[in-house]
Design an enzyme around this catalytic site. Structure first.
Site, PDB file in Angstrom:
ATOM      1  N   HIS A   1       0.853  -1.193   0.000  1.00  0.00           N
ATOM      2  CA  HIS A   1       0.000   0.000   0.000  1.00  0.00           C
ATOM      3  C   HIS A   1       0.884   1.236   0.000  1.00  0.00           C
ATOM      4  O   HIS A   1       1.962   1.236   0.600  1.00  0.00           O
ATOM      5  CB  HIS A   1      -0.896   0.004   1.242  1.00  0.00           C
ATOM      6  CG  HIS A   1      -2.023   0.987   1.177  1.00  0.00           C
ATOM      7  ND1 HIS A   1      -1.856   2.317   1.497  1.00  0.00           N
ATOM      8  CD2 HIS A   1      -3.324   0.843   0.812  1.00  0.00           C
ATOM      9  CE1 HIS A   1      -3.015   2.939   1.356  1.00  0.00           C
ATOM     10  NE2 HIS A   1      -3.910   2.082   0.942  1.00  0.00           N
TER      11      HIS A   1
ATOM     12  N   ASP B   1      -7.941  -4.044  -0.465  1.00  0.00           N
ATOM     13  CA  ASP B   1      -8.490  -4.223  -1.812  1.00  0.00           C
ATOM     14  C   ASP B   1      -8.423  -5.681  -2.251  1.00  0.00           C
ATOM     15  O   ASP B   1      -9.287  -6.146  -3.004  1.00  0.00           O
ATOM     16  CB  ASP B   1      -7.724  -3.351  -2.819  1.00  0.00           C
ATOM     17  CG  ASP B   1      -7.867  -1.872  -2.523  1.00  0.00           C
ATOM     18  OD1 ASP B   1      -9.016  -1.421  -2.389  1.00  0.00           O
ATOM     19  OD2 ASP B   1      -6.853  -1.182  -2.401  1.00  0.00           O
TER      20      ASP B   1
END
Length: 441
Positions: free
Chosen positions: A319, A376
Site C-alpha cells: 500500500h 483491496d
C-alpha cells in the site's frame, strides 16, 4: 520573522525551523506546528511573502493542506484511527451508522443519539420520484459510476432546502440525505444496468440489510438477508468510511473550498474515486487473478513479481501509505473467509486467491518488503463471491466513503482558516516573446 518576534514565540514555548537561502545567505524562520499524534509540520503559509519562493511538491506527498481532527494514519506501523478509535475496534464493536455519527459529530453516540440518528437516516433513504426519470435517461450499458456521478450531482436540483452551506441546519440535512440516499442511488444504478425493477428502501431493515435487499431482491419472491453477508457489508462500509486526505477526499475539499453545494462536491469526489489508481484497485485484483488463470501458475507469476525487469505486479499487495500490514486487511480477511465458508462457493478464481494469499504471507521476499495483502485484495474477493459484478466494486467504495467525504467537507466549511484552494506551479514554458502575424508565420 523578526528576531524579536521569534524570541517572544520561543519564550511562549513555540518552536521554529530556520531555512537558509545559500545563494544569498538570507535566513527565514518558520513555526513548527505539532499535531496531537504524528510528525510536526512546518508552517509555510508566509513562505512566498517572506522569501519570494514557494514549494514544489507534485502529488502533495509532503504537504499538509489542512488541519483535521477526523482520521489519523501511521503507515509505518499500520495504524488507522477515526477520532482516536482504532479501526479494528470500530469494525468489531460498532455498526456503520455509529461510525457515521462518530465521523460527523466527533464522539460515539449514546443510545438515544444513536436511535435518533438511525431514524433520520432511515427516513431519508427514499429518492424524489422524479429522479426515476433521470435514471431512465441513461443507456442501459452505462457504467454505474457514470450514473452515480450524474445522479448525485443532480440532487441539488431536487433538494434546494439543504444547499446553503453557511446554514448549520442545511449542512446537517444535506449530510444525512447523502448518507441515506447513496445506497439507494447505487442499488438503482445496478438494477437499471441489468434491466430489473427498482427496489425501494425498507424502514424495518438496518443500513447494510437495506442495501442488500435493494441490490438483490426482486418483486417475484421474498428476499431474506443473510446475516453473514450483511455483517460483511457492514464491515466493508466501516473499513472504507474515511482514509484521511486521499485523492477523492482532497477533491471534495478543493471543490468545497469554492463554496460549491455539498451534492456537487460529493459528485466530484465520486469522479476522482472512479480512477483505477484509487477506487478501482479491488477490480484490478480480479483482473490479475484472471491473468494468472490457475493456481498451478502461481509460482510463475510470483517469479515475475520478483523480477525487477518484468512489469507484472501483484495487485492487492502492499500500500502507498501502509508500509506495514494494512490494519483494514486484517478485519477484511476474517470477513472474506466467513463469506466464502457461508456461501460454500468453489470458484477456481477464489481458490487461486486464497492460495496466493498463503504464499505471499509466507514468502520471505514479500514478508521482508512488507508486501502484505491489503484491503483491496480481500474486498474484491468478497464482492465477487456475493455476486457483485466488477463494475459495482467502486460504487460500493463510494457508498462507504460518502460519510468521510461529508465529514471532511463539513470540517473544512467550519474551519475559519480555510481558503479557496489555489495551488501554485513551477512554470517552465516560454518567456515573453513577440507576436507573429498570421501572414508571417
Amino acid at each position: 520573522m523578526s528576531d524579536k518576534a521569534k524570541a517572544a514565540g520561543q519564550a511562549a514555548g513555540n518552536e521554529y525551523v530556520t531555512l537558509v537561502d545559500h545563494s544569498t545567505g538570507r535566513k527565514f524562520d518558520f513555526p513548527l506546528m505539532p499535531g496531537s499524534v504524528g510528525p510536526k509540520v512546518i508552517d509555510v503559509r508566509k513562505l512566498y511573502g517572506t522569501s519570494g519562493y514557494f514549494t514544489y511538491d507534485p502529488g502533495y506527498t509532503s504537504t499538509g493542506s489542512c488541519e483535521s481532527k477526523i482520521t489519523y494514519i501511521d503507515g509505518e506501523v499500520g495504524v488507522l484511527m477515526h477520532r482516536g478509535y482504532k479501526i479494528e475496534d470500530l469494525a468489531e464493536k460498532t455498526d456503520f451508522l455509529e461510525v457515521c455519527y462518530l465521523l460527523l459529530q466527533g464522539e460515539l453516540p449514546n443510545a438515544q443519539q444513536k436511535a435518533e440518528f438511525e431514524h433520520s437516516i432511515t427516513h431519508h433513504t427514499m429518492l424524489h420520484d422524479q429522479i426515476t426519470y433521470f435514471f431512465r435517461g441513461f443507456r442501459r450499458d452505462a457504467h454505474p459510476m457514470a450514473i452515480m456521478v450524474g445522479v448525485v450531482g443532480a440532487l441539488s436540483a431536487f433538494y434546494h432546502d439543504s444547499t446553503d452551506i453557511n446554514d448549520p441546519q442545511h449542512r446537517m440535512i444535506a449530510s444525512h440525505r447523502l448518507i441515506a440516499k447513496m445506497p439507494t442511488i447505487a442499488a438503482w444504478a445496478y438494477k437499471y444496468s441489468i434491466g430489473q425493477p427498482f427496489q425501494y428502501p425498507r424502514n424495518n431493515l438496518n443500513y447494510a440489510e437495506n442495501f442488500l435487499q435493494m441490490l438483490f431482491a426482486v418483486p417475484a419472491e421474498d428476499y431474506k438477508v443473510d446475516p453473514v453477508l450483511s455483517k460483511a457489508i457492514n464491515r466493508l462500509l466501516i473499513l472504507h468510511a474515511d482514509h484521511e486526505q486521499n485523492a477523492s477526499t482532497s477533491t471534495v475539499r478543493l471543490a468545497g473550498s469554492s463554496g460549491a453545494n455539498p451534492f456537487a462536491c460529493i459528485s466530484a469526489g465520486i469522479s476522482s474515486l472512479w480512477g483505477p489508481s484509487h477506487g478501482g484497485a479491488n477490480e484490478a485484483v480480479l483482473t490479475m487473478l484472471d491473468e494468472i488463470g490457475h493456481k498451478d501458475r502461481i509460482p510463475e507469476f510470483i517469479k515475475r513479481a520478483k523480477d525487477p525487469d518484468d512489469n507484472f505486479r501483484l495487485m492487492g499487495f502492499g500500500h502507498r501509505v501502509y508500509k506495514n500490514y494494512d490494519p483494514r486487511a486484517k478485519v477484511m480477511q476474517q470477513s472474506c473467509h466467513e463469506v466464502l465458508e457461508r456461501l460454500g462457493i468453489h470458484d477456481p478464481m477464489l481458490e487461486l486467491a486464497m492460495q496466493l494469499e498463503k504464499i505471499a504471507l509466507e514468502d520471505d521476499y514479500f514478508v521482508k518488503r512488507k508486501l502484505f495483502p491489503n484491503v483491496d485484495f480481500y474486498s474484491g474477493i468478497i464482492l465477487k463471491a456475493m455476486g457483485f459484478p466488477t463494475s459495482m466494486f467502486t460504487v460500493l467504495f463510494a457508498v462507504a466513503r460518502t460519510v468521510g467525504w461529508i465529514a471532511q467537507w463539513k470540517e473544512m466549511i467550519e474551519d475559519p482558516s480555510q481558503k479557496i484552494g489555489r495551488p501554485r506551479q513551477l512554470y517552465t514554458g516560454y518567456d515573453e516573446r513577440p507576436f507573429v502575424p498570421l501572414d508571417k508565420r
